[in-house]
Write a protein that holds these residues in place. Structure first.
Motif, mmCIF file in Angstrom:
data_model
loop_
_atom_site.group_PDB
_atom_site.id
_atom_site.type_symbol
_atom_site.label_atom_id
_atom_site.label_comp_id
_atom_site.label_asym_id
_atom_site.label_seq_id
_atom_site.Cartn_x
_atom_site.Cartn_y
_atom_site.Cartn_z
ATOM 1 N N ALA A 413 0.883 -1.170 0.082
ATOM 2 C CA ALA A 413 0.038 -0.070 -0.095
ATOM 3 C C ALA A 413 0.917 1.351 0.012
ATOM 4 N N GLN A 414 1.848 1.345 0.852
ATOM 5 C CA GLN A 414 2.697 2.479 0.811
ATOM 6 C C GLN A 414 3.415 2.549 -0.487
ATOM 7 N N SER A 418 2.765 5.916 -2.199
ATOM 8 C CA SER A 418 3.904 6.804 -2.463
ATOM 9 C C SER A 418 4.178 7.253 -3.886
ATOM 10 N N THR A 419 4.038 6.422 -4.861
ATOM 11 C CA THR A 419 3.949 6.419 -6.348
ATOM 12 C C THR A 419 3.084 7.688 -6.611
ATOM 13 N N VAL A 420 1.641 7.690 -6.236
ATOM 14 C CA VAL A 420 0.746 8.785 -6.557
ATOM 15 C C VAL A 420 1.119 9.996 -5.858
ATOM 16 N N PHE A 421 1.605 10.030 -4.716
ATOM 17 C CA PHE A 421 2.242 11.291 -4.113
ATOM 18 C C PHE A 421 3.448 11.840 -4.709
ATOM 19 N N ARG A 422 4.414 11.099 -5.213
ATOM 20 C CA ARG A 422 5.350 11.586 -5.958
ATOM 21 C C ARG A 422 5.230 12.139 -7.264
ATOM 22 N N LEU A 423 4.151 11.439 -8.033
ATOM 23 C CA LEU A 423 3.553 11.947 -9.275
ATOM 24 C C LEU A 423 2.914 13.381 -9.054
ATOM 25 N N ASP A 424 2.149 13.395 -8.151
ATOM 26 C CA ASP A 424 1.412 14.485 -7.826
ATOM 27 C C ASP A 424 2.385 15.826 -7.519
ATOM 28 N N ARG A 425 3.098 15.601 -6.405
ATOM 29 C CA ARG A 425 4.245 16.627 -5.721
ATOM 30 C C ARG A 425 5.373 16.982 -6.548
ATOM 31 N N GLU A 426 5.995 15.818 -6.964
ATOM 32 C CA GLU A 426 7.098 16.167 -7.839
ATOM 33 C C GLU A 426 6.955 16.877 -9.211
ATOM 34 N N ARG A 427 5.971 16.300 -9.608
ATOM 35 C CA ARG A 427 5.790 16.394 -11.330
ATOM 36 C C ARG A 427 4.551 16.975 -11.745
ATOM 37 N N GLN A 480 -11.071 0.555 0.414
ATOM 38 C CA GLN A 480 -10.868 0.819 1.815
ATOM 39 C C GLN A 480 -10.673 2.270 2.237
ATOM 40 N N GLY A 481 -10.891 3.242 0.944
ATOM 41 C CA GLY A 481 -10.813 4.650 1.054
ATOM 42 C C GLY A 481 -9.504 4.977 1.180
ATOM 43 N N LEU A 482 -8.590 4.365 0.746
ATOM 44 C CA LEU A 482 -7.020 4.897 0.744
ATOM 45 C C LEU A 482 -6.878 5.425 -0.485
ATOM 46 N N LEU A 483 -7.342 5.560 -1.558
ATOM 47 C CA LEU A 483 -7.349 5.979 -3.049
ATOM 48 C C LEU A 483 -8.525 6.653 -3.270
ATOM 49 N N ALA A 484 -8.384 7.729 -4.043
ATOM 50 C CA ALA A 484 -9.812 8.228 -4.524
ATOM 51 C C ALA A 484 -9.476 8.737 -5.991
ATOM 52 N N VAL A 485 -10.802 8.391 -6.828
ATOM 53 C CA VAL A 485 -10.557 8.822 -8.319
ATOM 54 C C VAL A 485 -11.018 10.256 -8.563
ATOM 55 N N GLU A 486 -10.357 10.992 -9.483
ATOM 56 C CA GLU A 486 -10.588 12.390 -9.675
ATOM 57 C C GLU A 486 -10.703 12.747 -10.997
ATOM 58 N N PHE A 492 -5.710 8.881 -10.171
ATOM 59 C CA PHE A 492 -6.016 8.591 -8.737
ATOM 60 C C PHE A 492 -5.359 9.702 -7.703
ATOM 61 N N VAL A 493 -6.120 10.005 -6.617
ATOM 62 C CA VAL A 493 -5.437 11.156 -5.877
ATOM 63 C C VAL A 493 -5.553 10.503 -4.480
ATOM 64 N N LEU A 494 -4.554 11.107 -3.253
ATOM 65 C CA LEU A 494 -4.727 10.354 -1.934
ATOM 66 C C LEU A 494 -5.774 11.024 -1.234
ATOM 67 N N THR A 495 -6.182 10.307 -0.161
ATOM 68 C CA THR A 495 -7.261 10.719 0.724
ATOM 69 C C THR A 495 -6.608 11.143 2.031
ATOM 70 N N GLU A 496 -7.533 11.607 2.886
ATOM 71 C CA GLU A 496 -7.189 12.170 4.188
ATOM 72 C C GLU A 496 -6.443 10.709 4.928
#
Length: 605
Positions: A413-414, A418-427, A480-486, A492-496
């Motif tokens: 899961a991490q 982490s891949t979703v996070f890095r694509l969003d924040r870094e790119r 499980q609500g740990l990923l959301a679609v946008e 994909f985007v992260l959730t709280e």
């Protein structure tokens, strides 16, 4: 049927319906209504709900008025009662003036036992005046969940049915439904003014249905394998989410030599009616449909219900699968479920009309459905728990027969998060599952090269899992609500809730699906068959052929003549006289007189 005034419920059960004993809490419900009291009945499909109002209507003075939303099926319901010798009729928009007048005259002259009405007819003052001139034994409100404004089968006309008690305060009412959570149960009671009625809640368990949920992998081919290996020649229903999918699936099955017909709201009324008629009247027909099809279908020998798309709620799933095995014989409820289903359903909720509370309610329904799909426990226990009932592992669902493993998927899961996070924040980029999985597997595809994703620190860190296994991880993170679609591109985007996983504060347990065998599931995980003794099998087929010809001649569904379960008992016991035939379950006086000699001749060969 004219009965002596002293007729009691047991006598009616035996003489007319051909059964010796009541099932479950039928007797308690029937005696309560016969005594003139109101009732709200929650009973699963196939549990014998109709007898709970038909028998009191025959025992009490007057006509039982049945409110049903199923205009397309009223004719078949009435035909089934007429075959039993019960005087039944209906009033709906399909009739001409002369036919309506004949039914109204029969009602006023006391020549009917049961009268079926569509709920919208009770908005017409002339119908209310007609009922006011006759003697009413009871009001039965069938498919009562249609009054729930947040239900999947909401019918606005049901909201007006509370007026029945206001206009006829001394006439007992019985409301019945095959599916209701505690919230829907309470809503039915409030909206129909049945808070003071006695509530009967039967067990929602359908032990003859084997529940199975399979990971999607060419779902039409998976379906074809199921039908050819476990249900050759059987009648069944296949549910799809879209009209286009219905059409293509029906064409696919027909091209494979199966009798498959489409049903959806985009077809003209004549085609829908013709296809439904064939499904009800012919053996071995497969109906491929949207959820527009099926409510109240009385066909008892539906041997399988398959879903090629994820249902929106457990209530919808339970009601749709409940159309299998109404005769109590072994049947299959099969669902193909994958990542795209979760993405699609989440997106539909985000795009739906209604306020935040409505979308939250839809999400809760979907979450419960996803929990059923992802559970490592018994499916039946999970279903019963949803309806507020306790259960024990059934030994007859896929998770009982081929138990899946539960594994600690926190690290996996991490890696995804982490891949979703890095694509969003870094790119400043967002992608769907395919690109995320390619990055984790270290695949240097054209798209990976185009966006320079091979330079990400997460590139190639996920080679311990296969592409299919990673799709399962992503699917379960969505569930499980740990990923959301946008957005329209379903990225994909992260959730709280993602933060706790990335920080190592939350463990993520996942389901590992059992390895599929080369030829599908093992025999132990297949739906058990209702086995006939070897000598009885050809006799049963002769009886089916006779029943089919008789039904065609009379223009009624085959089950109106006799159910499969009755024919199986005849074939096994081989009665040689009408007296012996009369002891078979499901053969009442009228059917014995009408068909007894023909059955004995068929047995004689």
């Amino acid at each position: 049927m004219t009965l002596p005034r002293t007729a009691d419920a047991h006598e009616v059960l035996h003489r007319i319906f051909g059964y010796d004993t009541f099932r479950g809490n039928q007797q308690e419900i029937i005696e309560h209504v016969c005594g003139g009291s109101d009732a709200l009945v929650l009973m699963p499909t196939g549990g014998g709900k109709s007898l709970c109002y038909q028998i009191p209507a025959l025992v009490r003075d007057g006509v039982g008025v049945v409110v049903s939303p199923l205009i397309a099926l009223m004719q078949d319901q009435v035909d089934a009662l007429l075959a039993l010798g019960v005087r039944a009729g209906f009033l709906n928009s399909t009739q001409g003036p002369d036919e309506r007048r004949a039914v109204e005259t029969a009602f006023l002259s006391g020549e009917l036992d049961l009268l079926y009405l569509a709920p919208e007819r009770l908005r017409v003052e002339s119908t209310l005046r007609l009922l006011g001139r006759g003697k009413i034994a009871l009001f039965a409100i069938d498919e009562a969940h249609c009054v729930s404004q947040w239900g999947h089968d909401f019918r606005p006309d049901y909201l007006a049915l509370s007026q029945l008690h206001e206009r006829w305060p001394d006439v007992p009412r019985i409301a019945l439904t095959a599916t209701a959570t505690k919230a829907t149960h309470a809503e039915i009671a409030t909206r129909l003014g049945l808070d003071d009625a006695r509530h009967f809640v039967a067990s929602f368990d359908r032990p003859n249905i084997q529940y199975r949920i399979a990971p999607k992998d060419e779902p039409r081919r998976q379906l074809l394998h199921l039908l050819r290996t476990e249900h050759p020649g059987d009648a069944g229903i296949v549910y799809c989410l879209s009209r286009n999918s219905v059409e293509k699936t029906a064409e696919f099955l027909a091209a494979q030599g199966l009798t498959a017909l489409p049903y959806h709201a985009g077809l003209d009324a004549g085609t829908r009616a013709a296809n439904q008629s064939r499904f009800l009247r012919e053996d071995g027909v497969i109906m491929v449909a949207t959820i527009a099809f099926g409510m109240g279908i009385d066909k008892p020998d539906v041997r399988f219900v398959a879903h090629l798309d994820l249902p929106k709620s457990v209530e919808g799933y339970y009601q749709e699968t409940g159309r299998a095995g109404r005769d109590g014989l072994p049947s299959t409820a099969w669902l193909a479920y994958g990542l795209a289903d979760v993405v699609q359903q989440r997106k539909m909720i985000d795009d739906s009309d209604g306020d935040l509370a409505h979308r939250r309610r839809l999400s809760q329904h979907l979450d419960a459905m996803l929990a059923l799909c992802e559970t490592v426990e018994c499916r039946r226990v999970q279903l019963l728990n949803y309806f507020g009932q306790q259960g024990t592992p059934c030994g007859n669902c896929d998770t009982c027969l081929v138990p899946p493993e539960s594994w600690d998927g926190t690290v996996a899961a991490q890696k995804v998060l982490s891949t979703v996070f890095r694509l969003d924040r870094e790119r400043r980029q967002k992608f769907g599952a395919g690109q995320i999985i390619d990055i984790l597997l270290g695949k240097r595809t054209a798209k990976v090269e185009q966006f320079d994703h091979h330079s990400l620190t997460v590139f190639g860190v996920g080679t311990e899992l296969t592409e299919g296994e990673w799709r399962g991880v992503v699917r379960q993170l969505m569930a499980q609500g740990l990923l959301a679609v946008e957005g329209n591109y379903q990225t994909f985007v992260l959730t709280e809730a993602s933060r706790g996983v990335l920080r190592g504060e939350r463990q993520v347990m996942m389901r590992r699906d059992p390895k599929r065998q080369a030829q599908g599931r093992s025999r132990s995980a297949r739906a058990p068959q209702a086995e006939l003794p070897a000598a009885a099998a050809p006799v049963f087929e002769r009886l089916r052929a006779w029943r089919g010809a008789t039904a065609k001649e009379q223009g009624v569904p085959a089950y109106v003549i006799f159910h499969d379960a009755t024919l199986r008992e005849i074939a096994t016991r081989m009665p040689s006289t009408t007296a012996e035939l009369g002891t078979i379950s499901g053969i009442g006086e009228n059917k014995l007189a009408k068909y007894g000699e023909q059955v004995l001749q068929t047995l004689a060969g």
